[in-house]
Design an enzyme around this catalytic site. Structure first.
Site, PDB file in Angstrom:
ATOM      1  N   GLY A 111       0.851  -1.195   0.000  1.00  0.00           N
ATOM      2  CA  GLY A 111       0.000   0.000   0.000  1.00  0.00           C
ATOM      3  C   GLY A 111       0.881   1.237   0.000  1.00  0.00           C
ATOM      4  O   GLY A 111       2.071   1.175   0.311  1.00  0.00           O
ATOM      5  N   GLY A 113       2.686   3.797   1.338  1.00  0.00           N
ATOM      6  CA  GLY A 113       3.144   4.152   2.678  1.00  0.00           C
ATOM      7  C   GLY A 113       3.676   5.570   2.762  1.00  0.00           C
ATOM      8  O   GLY A 113       3.870   6.113   3.855  1.00  0.00           O
ATOM      9  N   LYS A 134       4.456  12.066  -3.740  1.00  0.00           N
ATOM     10  CA  LYS A 134       5.300  11.013  -3.159  1.00  0.00           C
ATOM     11  C   LYS A 134       6.179  11.643  -2.091  1.00  0.00           C
ATOM     12  O   LYS A 134       6.879  12.629  -2.370  1.00  0.00           O
ATOM     13  CB  LYS A 134       6.148  10.391  -4.274  1.00  0.00           C
ATOM     14  CG  LYS A 134       6.948   9.175  -3.874  1.00  0.00           C
ATOM     15  CD  LYS A 134       7.519   8.495  -5.125  1.00  0.00           C
ATOM     16  CE  LYS A 134       8.488   7.387  -4.748  1.00  0.00           C
ATOM     17  NZ  LYS A 134       9.081   6.763  -5.935  1.00  0.00           N
ATOM     18  N   ARG A 197       4.086  13.019  -8.823  1.00  0.00           N
ATOM     19  CA  ARG A 197       4.192  11.986  -9.871  1.00  0.00           C
ATOM     20  C   ARG A 197       2.889  11.917 -10.655  1.00  0.00           C
ATOM     21  O   ARG A 197       1.804  11.895 -10.078  1.00  0.00           O
ATOM     22  CB  ARG A 197       4.514  10.639  -9.226  1.00  0.00           C
ATOM     23  CG  ARG A 197       4.645   9.520 -10.244  1.00  0.00           C
ATOM     24  CD  ARG A 197       5.461   8.378  -9.714  1.00  0.00           C
ATOM     25  NE  ARG A 197       4.757   7.579  -8.740  1.00  0.00           N
ATOM     26  CZ  ARG A 197       5.296   6.509  -8.134  1.00  0.00           C
ATOM     27  NH1 ARG A 197       6.534   6.152  -8.408  1.00  0.00           N
ATOM     28  NH2 ARG A 197       4.608   5.824  -7.252  1.00  0.00           N
ATOM     29  N   ARG A 204      -1.443  -1.470 -10.339  1.00  0.00           N
ATOM     30  CA  ARG A 204      -0.278  -2.338 -10.467  1.00  0.00           C
ATOM     31  C   ARG A 204      -0.726  -3.793 -10.501  1.00  0.00           C
ATOM     32  O   ARG A 204      -1.846  -4.099 -10.089  1.00  0.00           O
ATOM     33  CB  ARG A 204       0.631  -2.187  -9.227  1.00  0.00           C
ATOM     34  CG  ARG A 204       0.947  -0.779  -8.856  1.00  0.00           C
ATOM     35  CD  ARG A 204       0.971  -0.586  -7.328  1.00  0.00           C
ATOM     36  NE  ARG A 204       1.067   0.835  -6.993  1.00  0.00           N
ATOM     37  CZ  ARG A 204       2.206   1.482  -6.819  1.00  0.00           C
ATOM     38  NH1 ARG A 204       3.337   0.827  -6.870  1.00  0.00           N
ATOM     39  NH2 ARG A 204       2.217   2.778  -6.572  1.00  0.00           N
ATOM     40  N   ASP A 273       4.635  -5.096  -7.356  1.00  0.00           N
ATOM     41  CA  ASP A 273       4.001  -3.816  -7.009  1.00  0.00           C
ATOM     42  C   ASP A 273       4.581  -2.682  -7.854  1.00  0.00           C
ATOM     43  O   ASP A 273       4.053  -1.566  -7.840  1.00  0.00           O
ATOM     44  CB  ASP A 273       4.175  -3.499  -5.517  1.00  0.00           C
ATOM     45  CG  ASP A 273       5.617  -3.536  -5.077  1.00  0.00           C
ATOM     46  OD1 ASP A 273       6.257  -4.585  -5.240  1.00  0.00           O
ATOM     47  OD2 ASP A 273       6.124  -2.508  -4.592  1.00  0.00           O
ATOM     48  N   ASN A 274       5.649  -2.956  -8.582  1.00  0.00           N
ATOM     49  CA  ASN A 274       6.236  -1.939  -9.451  1.00  0.00           C
ATOM     50  C   ASN A 274       5.968  -2.239 -10.921  1.00  0.00           C
ATOM     51  O   ASN A 274       6.697  -1.770 -11.791  1.00  0.00           O
ATOM     52  CB  ASN A 274       7.749  -1.843  -9.205  1.00  0.00           C
ATOM     53  CG  ASN A 274       8.060  -1.331  -7.809  1.00  0.00           C
ATOM     54  OD1 ASN A 274       7.246  -0.622  -7.207  1.00  0.00           O
ATOM     55  ND2 ASN A 274       9.215  -1.683  -7.285  1.00  0.00           N
ATOM     56  N   ASP A 283       8.487   3.541 -10.724  1.00  0.00           N
ATOM     57  CA  ASP A 283       9.353   3.350  -9.562  1.00  0.00           C
ATOM     58  C   ASP A 283      10.833   3.390  -9.925  1.00  0.00           C
ATOM     59  O   ASP A 283      11.456   2.364 -10.195  1.00  0.00           O
ATOM     60  CB  ASP A 283       9.011   2.051  -8.819  1.00  0.00           C
ATOM     61  CG  ASP A 283       9.298   2.201  -7.331  1.00  0.00           C
ATOM     62  OD1 ASP A 283      10.363   2.759  -7.019  1.00  0.00           O
ATOM     63  OD2 ASP A 283       8.470   1.800  -6.510  1.00  0.00           O
TER      64      ASP A 283
HETATM   65  P1  AMP Z   1       9.157   0.878  -3.065  1.00  0.00           P
HETATM   66  O1  AMP Z   1      10.435   0.226  -2.679  1.00  0.00           O
HETATM   67  O2  AMP Z   1       9.276   2.357  -3.294  1.00  0.00           O
HETATM   68  O3  AMP Z   1       8.472   0.168  -4.186  1.00  0.00           O
HETATM   69  O4  AMP Z   1       8.206   0.774  -1.792  1.00  0.00           O
HETATM   70  C1  AMP Z   1       7.797  -0.439  -1.232  1.00  0.00           C
HETATM   71  C2  AMP Z   1       6.798  -0.187  -0.151  1.00  0.00           C
HETATM   72  O5  AMP Z   1       7.419   0.493   0.956  1.00  0.00           O
HETATM   73  C3  AMP Z   1       5.619   0.679  -0.552  1.00  0.00           C
HETATM   74  O6  AMP Z   1       4.474   0.181   0.097  1.00  0.00           O
HETATM   75  C4  AMP Z   1       5.998   2.032  -0.043  1.00  0.00           C
HETATM   76  O7  AMP Z   1       4.885   2.854   0.181  1.00  0.00           O
HETATM   77  C5  AMP Z   1       6.706   1.680   1.254  1.00  0.00           C
HETATM   78  N1  AMP Z   1       7.657   2.728   1.676  1.00  0.00           N
HETATM   79  C6  AMP Z   1       8.846   3.052   1.105  1.00  0.00           C
HETATM   80  N2  AMP Z   1       9.436   4.062   1.773  1.00  0.00           N
HETATM   81  C7  AMP Z   1       8.618   4.403   2.790  1.00  0.00           C
HETATM   82  C8  AMP Z   1       8.664   5.372   3.852  1.00  0.00           C
HETATM   83  N3  AMP Z   1       9.695   6.214   3.990  1.00  0.00           N
HETATM   84  N4  AMP Z   1       7.622   5.427   4.703  1.00  0.00           N
HETATM   85  C9  AMP Z   1       6.582   4.583   4.600  1.00  0.00           C
HETATM   86  N5  AMP Z   1       6.489   3.645   3.638  1.00  0.00           N
HETATM   87  C10 AMP Z   1       7.473   3.546   2.737  1.00  0.00           C
HETATM   88 MG    MG Z   2       7.095   0.719  -5.468  1.00  0.00          MG
END
Ligand code: AMP
Ligand code: MG
Length: 507
Positions: A111, A113, A134, A197, A204, A273-274, A283
């Site tokens: 989700g 985050g 973002k 973004r 996804r 998820d990407n 991403d």
């Molecule tokens: P990503 O590696 O950007 O594809 O993110 C993977 C997951 O980690 C997603 O659910 C993001 O929303 C969550 N995420 C990445 N960085 C953060 C952060 N600083 N705070 C909260 N959630 C994060």
């Molecule tokens: Mg991602």
């Protein structure tokens, strides 16, 4: 202060310090909230967190215009406040999207985050484009994360998405980066930032995986119907639109990954998820472009097994699509066995669809306007030579395009043999050189975001608040298929071959 990059580029960027004197008006925002009408399981409402001292760092005027926005009106205190989350855009229903995903093969609930969907901008052409902040603060899906993003990685996403767009590769876009004036705590203290973004959507493979975990067919069907309505309205066959959805997503992903391979792009974190259902590159964390041709190239610091290495990208894409297909099983046929047969049949076609896309791209890269039986072996022989000599992927194709293979690396019997074979191939096919060259110039970029240039621009911006290297790089990346004296410094491979270069997930 407003700076426009020189030239008349379609992709010029505008930088500012966010102190504009509040030109009133909406700047052209026209937000819809179609995603918010999905069943409540698909999101949680989430307001962006207020930030202390926002400053607009960079704004993409071309992206603004694409959205039907007037870029000069975005550089005001009120408008910048909408891009950092301090103020809500009119018509916005802010939310965090629910999704799941296989990360390096392991299934997890995820989700947004640290991202908040403000809504969808209806563009002048009638399309809906997601507007997402973002780094906008914590949401119900943040787990232990701070919901924040730091300036370096957000500028990195801005640069690479700009480059991909200019290269003609489907991608999410970056409208703006705003520094928050607040620290974020990573391995060290870093300046915080919010990226705006823009995406055809943020649906996804992981969104479908999330829906499948609910084990309620109406919820899954609502998502599939929404997806078809939004991205594939041309699906006409009412007998099985969901099978058609699987087929079209498969085709888009095959075409996308072929385009990556043809420019030496390594995504770095092809978790489900990407993977965008709309077929955009999404991403930009640990991605990087290859220099010397080596199919095993990996840059990501966390990809120890090379799961997402350059040469593995097509197979991983097929694996990800198989996960997508699994989610659709309840919609494909009342009989599960029959549904599996139908889904398997589509996924099995992936290698052929990918190969067709890749080979026709390679033909364009080599000016081969016709189709001959030895095309594949000609390409393979060149790649084999490039691999043995670690020849620069981008510049080898460009040197062939400009008919200037005089550098020392080309003074090699195997290469010279290949060169005469290729020229013979063109001659036998009756392809005039000027025609072949015109096609090659459109297919072989002169400028890619060289890793050392990206790092140079980021460290100047983040450590010294100097945006000049960033803006010069963005300008060079705007017209990747042209050579000019100004972009010459951006066409050089790294002097050290990027030995030991390492990328990190965007944090
Ligand atoms: P990503 O590696 O950007 O594809 O993110 C993977 C997951 O980690 C997603 O659910 C993001 O929303 C969550 N995420 C990445 N960085 C953060 C952060 N600083 N705070 C909260 N959630 C994060
Ligand atoms: Mg991602």
């Amino acid at each position: 202060m407003e700076h426009r990059s020189p030239g008349n580029s379609q992709f010029e960027s505008v930088t500012a310090e966010g102190e504009g004197k509040g030109v009133a008006g909406t700047a052209g925002w026209n937000l819809k909230n179609s995603y918010a009408r999905l069943p409540a399981e698909f999101y949680t409402t989430a307001a962006p967190t207020v930030v202390r001292a926002p400053k607009l760092v960079v704004l993409n005027a071309a992206v603004a215009r694409l959205l039907g926005l007037e870029p000069t009106l975005l550089n005001t205190v009120e408008q910048v406040a909408c891009l950092d989350g301090n103020q809500l855009l009119p018509g916005s229903t802010p939310l965090a999207q629910a999704y799941a995903g296989h990360q390096f093969g392991g299934f997890t609930m995820l989700g947004d985050g640290r991202a908040i969907l403000l809504g969808e901008q209806q563009t002048p052409s009638g399309a809906l484009m997601d507007v997402q902040l973002k780094g906008a603060g914590q949401t119900a899906y943040s787990r232990r994360g701070d919901g924040r993003a730091s300036l370096g990685p957000m500028l990195r996403e801005y640069i690479i998405s700009h480059a991909m767009y200019a290269l003609g590769i489907p991608t999410t876009l970056s409208l703006a980066v705003v520094a928050t004036g607040e620290p974020v705590y990573r391995n060290q203290v870093e300046p915080g930032a919010v990226l705006t973004r823009i995406a055809a959507s943020h649906l996804r493979v992981g969104t479908f995986q999330y829906a499948a975990t609910r084990q309620e067919v109406p919820i899954l069907r609502a998502l599939a119907d929404y997806t078809i309505h939004r991205h594939f309205p041309q699906i006409k066959d009412p007998s099985n639109p969901y099978l058609e959805l699987l087929r079209m997503v498969t085709e888009r992903q095959a075409a996308l990954v072929a385009q990556w391979m043809l420019v030496g792009f390594i995504h770095g974190v092809m978790n489900t998820d990407n993977v965008s259902i709309a077929g955009e590159t999404i991403d930009y964390g640990p991605c990087a472009f290859m220099n010397g041709y080596d199919p095993g190239t990996v840059y990501s610091s966390i990809d120890h097994q090379g799961r997402y290495a350059y040469q593995n990208q097509p197979a991983i894409c097929q694996w990800n699509l198989a996960r997508f297909a699994e989610t659709l099983i309840p919609l494909l046929h009342d009989d599960t066995d029959q549904a599996i047969v139908l889904a398997t049949e589509v996924i099995r076609q992936f290698p052929d669809i990918y190969q067709q896309n890749w080979l026709s791209g390679m033909r364009r890269k080599l000016g081969m306007l016709d189709i001959q039986s030895d095309d594949q072996s000609l390409v393979d022989q060149l790649l084999d030579w490039m691999n043995r000599h670690q020849a620069d992927f981008t510049n080898t194709f460009r040197d062939l395009t400009m008919d200037r293979c005089q550098a020392a690396v080309y003074d090699d019997a195997q290469f010279q043999h290949w060169l005469s074979r290729w020229k013979h191939h063109l001659a036998v096919a009756g392809i005039a050189w000027n025609k072949a060259q015109a096609m090659m110039q459109q297919s072989n970029p002169a400028v890619i975001p060289r890793n050392y240039r990206v790092e140079e621009a980021l460290s100047a911006a983040v450590e010294h608040q100097d945006l000049e290297p960033l803006n010069r790089l963005l300008t060079a990346l705007s017209k990747p298929y042209e050579e000019s004296p100004a972009n010459q410094p951006y066409r050089q491979p790294p002097s050290d071959g990027d030995v030991g270069y390492c990328t990190y997930c965007g944090t």
